[in-house]
Design a protein around this motif. Structure first.
Motif, PDB file in Angstrom:
ATOM      1  N   GLY A 414       0.599  -1.166  -0.163  1.00 38.34           N
ATOM      2  CA  GLY A 414      -0.311  -0.114  -0.291  1.00 38.34           C
ATOM      3  C   GLY A 414       0.742   1.079   0.017  1.00 38.34           C
ATOM      4  O   GLY A 414       0.423   2.051  -0.377  1.00 38.34           O
ATOM      5  N   LYS A 415       2.298   1.285   0.061  1.00 41.14           N
ATOM      6  CA  LYS A 415       2.893   2.407  -0.464  1.00 41.14           C
ATOM      7  C   LYS A 415       3.059   2.545  -1.632  1.00 41.14           C
ATOM      8  O   LYS A 415       3.510   1.425  -2.553  1.00 41.14           O
ATOM      9  CB  LYS A 415       4.126   2.136   1.225  1.00 41.14           C
ATOM     10  N   GLY A 437       5.906  17.654  -0.013  1.00 43.40           N
ATOM     11  CA  GLY A 437       6.038  18.639  -2.140  1.00 43.40           C
ATOM     12  C   GLY A 437       5.228  17.067  -2.012  1.00 43.40           C
ATOM     13  O   GLY A 437       5.512  17.272  -3.663  1.00 43.40           O
ATOM     14  N   PHE A 438       5.112  15.990  -1.982  1.00 45.96           N
ATOM     15  CA  PHE A 438       4.616  14.805  -2.397  1.00 45.96           C
ATOM     16  C   PHE A 438       2.764  14.565  -2.369  1.00 45.96           C
ATOM     17  O   PHE A 438       2.446  15.034  -1.911  1.00 45.96           O
ATOM     18  CB  PHE A 438       5.072  13.117  -1.841  1.00 45.96           C
ATOM     19  N   ALA A 439       2.561  13.955  -3.680  1.00 46.40           N
ATOM     20  CA  ALA A 439       1.138  13.728  -3.615  1.00 46.40           C
ATOM     21  C   ALA A 439       1.319  12.219  -4.411  1.00 46.40           C
ATOM     22  O   ALA A 439       1.815  11.763  -5.413  1.00 46.40           O
ATOM     23  CB  ALA A 439       0.281  14.672  -4.829  1.00 46.40           C
ATOM     24  N   ILE A 440      -0.263  12.173  -4.282  1.00 50.61           N
ATOM     25  CA  ILE A 440      -0.042   9.918  -4.020  1.00 50.61           C
ATOM     26  C   ILE A 440      -1.695   9.886  -4.925  1.00 50.61           C
ATOM     27  O   ILE A 440      -2.759  10.667  -4.408  1.00 50.61           O
ATOM     28  CB  ILE A 440      -0.127   9.435  -2.783  1.00 50.61           C
ATOM     29  N   VAL A 462       6.356   6.398   0.193  1.00 49.11           N
ATOM     30  CA  VAL A 462       5.343   7.039  -0.115  1.00 49.11           C
ATOM     31  C   VAL A 462       4.020   7.009  -0.079  1.00 49.11           C
ATOM     32  O   VAL A 462       3.990   5.622  -0.431  1.00 49.11           O
ATOM     33  CB  VAL A 462       5.097   8.430  -1.393  1.00 49.11           C
ATOM     34  N   SER A 463       3.226   7.506   1.092  1.00 49.57           N
ATOM     35  CA  SER A 463       1.203   6.813   0.875  1.00 49.57           C
ATOM     36  C   SER A 463       0.557   7.921   1.802  1.00 49.57           C
ATOM     37  O   SER A 463       1.396   8.952   2.275  1.00 49.57           O
ATOM     38  CB  SER A 463       1.830   6.124   2.396  1.00 49.57           C
ATOM     39  N   ALA A 464      -0.371   7.268   1.154  1.00 56.37           N
ATOM     40  CA  ALA A 464      -1.328   8.159   2.217  1.00 56.37           C
ATOM     41  C   ALA A 464      -2.897   7.532   2.313  1.00 56.37           C
ATOM     42  O   ALA A 464      -3.340   6.636   1.904  1.00 56.37           O
ATOM     43  CB  ALA A 464      -2.191   9.578   0.967  1.00 56.37           C
ATOM     44  N   GLU A 465      -2.964   7.405   3.324  1.00 59.40           N
ATOM     45  CA  GLU A 465      -4.041   6.429   4.168  1.00 59.40           C
ATOM     46  C   GLU A 465      -5.482   6.343   3.685  1.00 59.40           C
ATOM     47  O   GLU A 465      -6.347   5.076   3.322  1.00 59.40           O
ATOM     48  CB  GLU A 465      -4.690   6.878   5.554  1.00 59.40           C
ATOM     49  N   SER A 466      -6.354   7.341   2.968  1.00 61.17           N
ATOM     50  CA  SER A 466      -6.977   7.250   2.075  1.00 61.17           C
ATOM     51  C   SER A 466      -6.490   6.957   0.489  1.00 61.17           C
ATOM     52  O   SER A 466      -7.714   6.913  -0.386  1.00 61.17           O
ATOM     53  CB  SER A 466      -7.214   9.111   1.969  1.00 61.17           C
ATOM     54  N   ILE A 467      -5.508   6.500   0.347  1.00 63.61           N
ATOM     55  CA  ILE A 467      -5.105   6.072  -0.791  1.00 63.61           C
ATOM     56  C   ILE A 467      -4.759   4.135  -1.063  1.00 63.61           C
ATOM     57  O   ILE A 467      -3.000   3.908  -0.091  1.00 63.61           O
ATOM     58  CB  ILE A 467      -4.449   6.706  -1.800  1.00 63.61           C
ATOM     59  N   PRO A 468      -5.165   3.534  -0.784  1.00 62.40           N
ATOM     60  CA  PRO A 468      -5.148   1.851  -0.172  1.00 62.40           C
ATOM     61  C   PRO A 468      -4.400   1.358  -1.561  1.00 62.40           C
ATOM     62  O   PRO A 468      -3.772   0.222  -1.454  1.00 62.40           O
ATOM     63  CB  PRO A 468      -6.653   1.013   0.120  1.00 62.40           C
ATOM     64  N   GLN A 469      -4.211   1.571  -2.774  1.00 61.72           N
ATOM     65  CA  GLN A 469      -4.343   0.958  -4.199  1.00 61.72           C
ATOM     66  C   GLN A 469      -3.820   2.043  -4.497  1.00 61.72           C
ATOM     67  O   GLN A 469      -3.589   2.586  -5.540  1.00 61.72           O
ATOM     68  CB  GLN A 469      -4.962   0.005  -4.588  1.00 61.72           C
ATOM     69  N   PRO A 470      -1.976   2.463  -4.196  1.00 63.19           N
ATOM     70  CA  PRO A 470      -1.605   3.550  -5.217  1.00 63.19           C
ATOM     71  C   PRO A 470      -1.031   3.129  -6.101  1.00 63.19           C
ATOM     72  O   PRO A 470      -0.655   2.237  -7.094  1.00 63.19           O
ATOM     73  CB  PRO A 470      -0.161   4.223  -3.952  1.00 63.19           C
ATOM     74  N   VAL A 471      -1.103   4.189  -7.197  1.00 63.88           N
ATOM     75  CA  VAL A 471      -0.720   4.249  -8.283  1.00 63.88           C
ATOM     76  C   VAL A 471       0.391   5.290  -8.769  1.00 63.88           C
ATOM     77  O   VAL A 471       1.057   4.445  -9.884  1.00 63.88           O
ATOM     78  CB  VAL A 471      -1.336   3.401  -8.773  1.00 63.88           C
TER      79      VAL A 471
END
Length: 510
Positions: A414-415, A437-440, A462-471
């Motif tokens: 998930g990261k 400065g990072f966005a996912i 890099v990660s975000a709790e609201s994005i479980p499947q980052p691309v």
């Protein structure tokens, strides 16, 4: 009986090659010029058609023959740095001499207003000017003339760097040249032909733009302007409106119309007006600061910018000379949420050119801009970052010169783990002790602010709790991004994105 003989004698004298024409050259040749060391020195000009021309410098002489138009081209052998010397060009009984000639390193300083921006307009102008006593730094500026007709010369002359002469010269050019001079210990020649607000297409030959097939909409727009615009009519209407305004005092004062046919945007105008007169002058390379005027057509710049560089190299006839540019600085207001940005897309197009052409370099200044001023005053650091590229690549100094650049990514639990090239002593942070400065984004392509941490010398997670499947990840993707990653040597990370999703300038052609 003597009169016809006198007339015949005058006719014969007038027809004599030795008296036909005065020797002339482009104004890029002149007293106090700097010629490039360690390369054959190209000298050209015009004399009598099909006449013998002798060019001599520092004990070296080359004799050539001018063509049917009177053009001559001579190549003096490569020489070492030094001087002062005298150059002499002779043909028949005509002689042209240039004195106080130095041999050293020559760079062209080109682009738009941030290159044109003078020392007296930049930070610490008073202190910098007071200390600018460098007799072996020589500077020349090409006047700003926009035209479709190639210019063979210009109104300009070489000057030694003094506290007075430096004030009007390009600040980026001067600080770049000063660093080279103080490091190398040789004369430096700087040729400034920048023009504020210029569009990249104005620096390219018209036939090349047409034959590429990538700029038809842009050229069609200009053909329409060229066929319909009447400057005399525009001026007449302006004078009528001005008279009315003076009479009534109502509304805003009318602006004087600018003739688009002679401006810095019309395709090929600057190629003909400010570039052509210096093409062929032996140089080490070019530094370039431009892109703001093309930001609204950033995808187009992906093709336009490398084509421009290659066309310059082809016409100069000096192989792939180094071409180093400044990436656009941060500008305009900061935004709270990740969003699309034409300036970010233009920066991306600039960075892409690094892999499209050899012997190119990019000075990243995403930390040096000003939100309310498109002309950041700190030109010293801009010049130094360009100088790092030259000192490392062209002069063999083992110094950091390239900003960290995105290399690859992989998804893990998930990261997203990012890997970077050109990290120097390792990735580092400025001011705030966490990467910002990072966005996912996930598959829906909607970016959110991301959390990030440095996990190795060249890796960031890099990660975000609201994005479980980052691309996808973006960094410093905004007009004026808030970002803080750099190398330990202080070179800021190059803005990037891992995705190739269609941008907001993708369909803009003119």
């Amino acid at each position: 009986m003597k009169k016809p003989l006198l007339i015949l004698t005058l006719m014969l004298v007038a027809a004599s090659p030795n008296c036909f024409a005065e020797i002339r050259t482009s104004s890029v040749f002149g007293d106090s010029m700097v010629l490039q060391r360690s390369k054959p020195i190209h000298v050209w000009g015009w004399a009598d058609p099909e006449s013998s021309v002798e060019v001599s410098l520092a004990g070296k002489t080359e004799t050539v023959k001018s063509d049917a138009e009177g053009r001559f081209d001579a190549k003096l052998p490569a020489m070492e740095a030094g001087g002062p010397h005298q150059m002499k060009i002779s043909s028949g009984d005509q002689t042209l001499q240039f004195s106080d000639v130095l041999i050293g390193e020559v760079w062209v300083c080109s682009g738009q207003s941030n290159m044109q921006w003078a020392v007296e307009q930049a930070d610490d102008a008073d202190l910098e000017s007071l200390a600018a006593n460098f007799p072996s730094i020589r500077m020349i500026s090409v006047p700003r003339i926009g035209t479709q007709e190639p210019q063979t010369s210009f109104d300009g002359k070489w000057e030694s760097c003094t506290p007075e002469s430096v004030k009007q010269f390009s600040a980026v050019g001067f600080y770049f040249g000063r660093q080279l001079h103080q490091t190398l210990g040789v004369p430096i020649g700087l040729i400034d032909n920048s023009w504020g607000g210029s569009s990249a297409e104005a620096w390219v030959r018209r036939d090349l733009l047409k034959s590429s097939g990538n700029f038809e909409e842009l050229l069609a727009k200009w053909r329409d302007t060229e066929s319909t615009y009447d400057h005399e009519d525009a001026m007449a209407k302006f004078k009528t409106k001005l008279a009315e305004w003076k009479k009534t005092g109502k509304g805003r004062k009318p602006s004087t119309p600018r003739n688009p046919l002679i401006n810095q945007h019309r395709p090929a105008n600057l190629y003909n007006g400010v570039l052509y007169p210096i093409i062929g002058y032996t140089i080490r390379g070019v530094i370039w600061y431009q892109g703001e005027s093309n930001a609204g057509r950033a995808y187009q710049y992906r093709n336009l910018f490398p084509m421009m560089i290659q066309s310059w190299r082809d016409e100069w006839g000096q192989d792939d000379f180094p071409f180093y540019w400044v990436q656009l600085a941060d500008y305009l207001q900061e935004v709270d949420e990740p969003s699309d940005s034409a300036w970010a897309e233009l920066r991306e197009a600039q960075t892409m050119t690094l892999s499209n052409l050899p012997n190119t370099g990019e000075a990243v200044i995403i930390d040096l801009g000003e939100a309310s001023d498109i002309h950041p005053k700190n030109k010293q650091d801009v010049g130094k970052r360009l100088a790092r590229w030259a000192l490392a690549n062209d002069y063999g100094y083992k110094i950091p010169y390239q900003s960290p650049t995105y290399k690859s990514m992989k998804t893990l639990d998930g990261k997203i783990v990012l890997e970077f090239d050109h990290v120097g002593g390792g990735l580092d942070l400025f001011d705030v002790q966490e990467p910002i400065g990072f966005a996912i984004a996930g598959p829906d392509k909607k970016f959110v602010e991301a959390e990030a941490k440095i996990t190795g010398k060249a890796t960031i997670e890099v990660s975000a709790e609201s994005i479980p499947q980052p691309v996808a990840v973006r960094y410093a993707w905004a007009n004026n991004p808030v970002c803080n990653v750099q190398s330990k040597e202080g070179l800021p990370m190059t803005p990037f994105r891992t995705d190739d999703w269609k941008g907001i300038t993708a369909d803009v052609k003119k």
